[in-house]
Design a protein around this motif. Structure first.
Motif, PDB file in Angstrom:
ATOM      1  N   VAL A 113       4.273  -1.463   5.439  1.00 58.74           N
ATOM      2  CA  VAL A 113       3.729  -1.855   4.136  1.00 58.74           C
ATOM      3  C   VAL A 113       4.824  -2.309   3.170  1.00 58.74           C
ATOM      4  O   VAL A 113       4.555  -2.619   2.012  1.00 58.74           O
ATOM      5  CB  VAL A 113       2.901  -0.719   3.492  1.00 58.74           C
TER       6      VAL A 113
ATOM      7  N   GLY B  23       1.848   3.982  12.765  1.00 53.62           N
ATOM      8  CA  GLY B  23       1.694   3.557  11.383  1.00 53.62           C
ATOM      9  C   GLY B  23       1.804   2.054  11.223  1.00 53.62           C
ATOM     10  O   GLY B  23       2.088   1.327  12.177  1.00 53.62           O
TER      11      GLY B  23
ATOM     12  N   ARG C  20       0.867  -1.179   0.000  1.00 52.80           N
ATOM     13  CA  ARG C  20       0.000   0.000   0.000  1.00 52.80           C
ATOM     14  C   ARG C  20       0.903   1.228   0.000  1.00 52.80           C
ATOM     15  O   ARG C  20       2.071   1.141   0.363  1.00 52.80           O
ATOM     16  CB  ARG C  20      -0.917  -0.002   1.241  1.00 52.80           C
ATOM     17  N   LYS C  21       0.356   2.353  -0.372  1.00 57.49           N
ATOM     18  CA  LYS C  21       1.177   3.558  -0.498  1.00 57.49           C
ATOM     19  C   LYS C  21       1.715   3.986   0.871  1.00 57.49           C
ATOM     20  O   LYS C  21       0.942   4.276   1.786  1.00 57.49           O
ATOM     21  CB  LYS C  21       0.351   4.689  -1.108  1.00 57.49           C
ATOM     22  N   PRO C  22       3.041   4.041   1.022  1.00 58.80           N
ATOM     23  CA  PRO C  22       3.611   4.491   2.296  1.00 58.80           C
ATOM     24  C   PRO C  22       3.652   6.012   2.377  1.00 58.80           C
ATOM     25  O   PRO C  22       3.596   6.704   1.362  1.00 58.80           O
ATOM     26  CB  PRO C  22       5.037   3.907   2.261  1.00 58.80           C
ATOM     27  N   ASP C  23       3.771   6.509   3.610  1.00 60.07           N
ATOM     28  CA  ASP C  23       3.904   7.943   3.832  1.00 60.07           C
ATOM     29  C   ASP C  23       5.336   8.340   4.167  1.00 60.07           C
ATOM     30  O   ASP C  23       5.722   9.495   3.984  1.00 60.07           O
ATOM     31  CB  ASP C  23       2.975   8.391   4.971  1.00 60.07           C
TER      32      ASP C  23
ATOM     33  N   GLN D 275       2.862   3.293   6.410  1.00 59.54           N
ATOM     34  CA  GLN D 275       1.655   4.065   6.106  1.00 59.54           C
ATOM     35  C   GLN D 275       1.103   4.598   7.426  1.00 59.54           C
ATOM     36  O   GLN D 275       0.858   3.827   8.357  1.00 59.54           O
ATOM     37  CB  GLN D 275       0.615   3.178   5.427  1.00 59.54           C
TER      38      GLN D 275
END
Length: 223
Positions: free
Chosen positions: A214, A211, A128-131, A155
């Protein structure tokens, strides 16, 4: 990766099972879990298929650990690109992620003073898109292949499901552990028998989920 090796139906099934486990929990399954999921009589059958996948370059096996299965970044990237080929071009652009090092007590994890630098990475490497990326400190998650110096793709999240790998704040420390909520509270479980679980409650002073893991990038080459 230009030409993916040909897999048997069973090998493809096991590869997808491993990939799904990493996407959903942040960690690979054990051989016993693979055997139970696919109806094998013993974990040895799962091991034989994993060895075959390793020989074909689809994954790496880390000796001496029950969850020592790692998907290679080029393989995972190729798989995700194949799944995303019909998406608009902007969705395939590189992500620029801040790399977080040591986190000061009480300060937000993405505070500017914690960010060592930024990296451009391929989105297809992650479930999934990480931050952000977090530099792992210590060896408490060694048995699932998360090692000191690795870069954990995270994430941002405030809650987690049982079994997920989380980044949690406990008092003055930020730690990476497996999340487990039970009647007695929350346990943050290490994946190394030399470390003890951390027990907290939802209202413990200084406790927060920061978090969810991912993905993982081996730290060498990013130092």
């Amino acid at each position: 990766m230009q030409d993916r090796p040909k897999l048997t139906a069973r090998q493809q099934q096991i590869f997808e099972l491993v990939r799904h486990a990493i996407e959903s929990t942040g960690a690979p399954p054990t051989r016993a879990e693979i055997a139970a999921e696919l109806g094998f009589k013993s974990a040895n059958a799962a091991e034989e298929h994993l060895q075959a996948l390793a020989r074909k370059g689809m994954l790496e096996l880390v000796g001496g650990t029950s969850r020592g299965i790692r998907l290679k970044s080029d393989v995972l990237g190729a798989v995700n690109r194949a799944r995303q080929f019909s998406l608009p071009i902007p969705s395939l652009a590189q992500l620029t992620l801040p790399l977080v090092g040591r986190v000061a007590a009480g300060a937000p994890i993405l505070a500017q003073e914690h960010v060592e630098q930024s990296y451009a990475v391929e989105p297809g490497l992650f479930a999934r898109k990480p931050d952000y990326l977090l530099r792992v400190k210590g060896m408490s998650m060694r048995d699932i292949g998360i090692l000191d110096g690795d870069l954990l793709a995270v994430q941002s999240a405030k809650d987690a499901r049982n079994g997920q790998i989380v980044v949690a704040r406990v008092g003055d420390e930020v730690t990476v552990k497996r999340f487990k909520r039970g009647p007695e509270g929350i346990q943050l479980l290490p994946e190394n028998s030399e470390f003890q679980p951390i027990l907290v409650t939802e209202n413990s002073d200084g406790f927060a989920i920061e978090g969810l893991a991912v993905g993982l990038i081996r730290g060498q080459g990013f130092n």
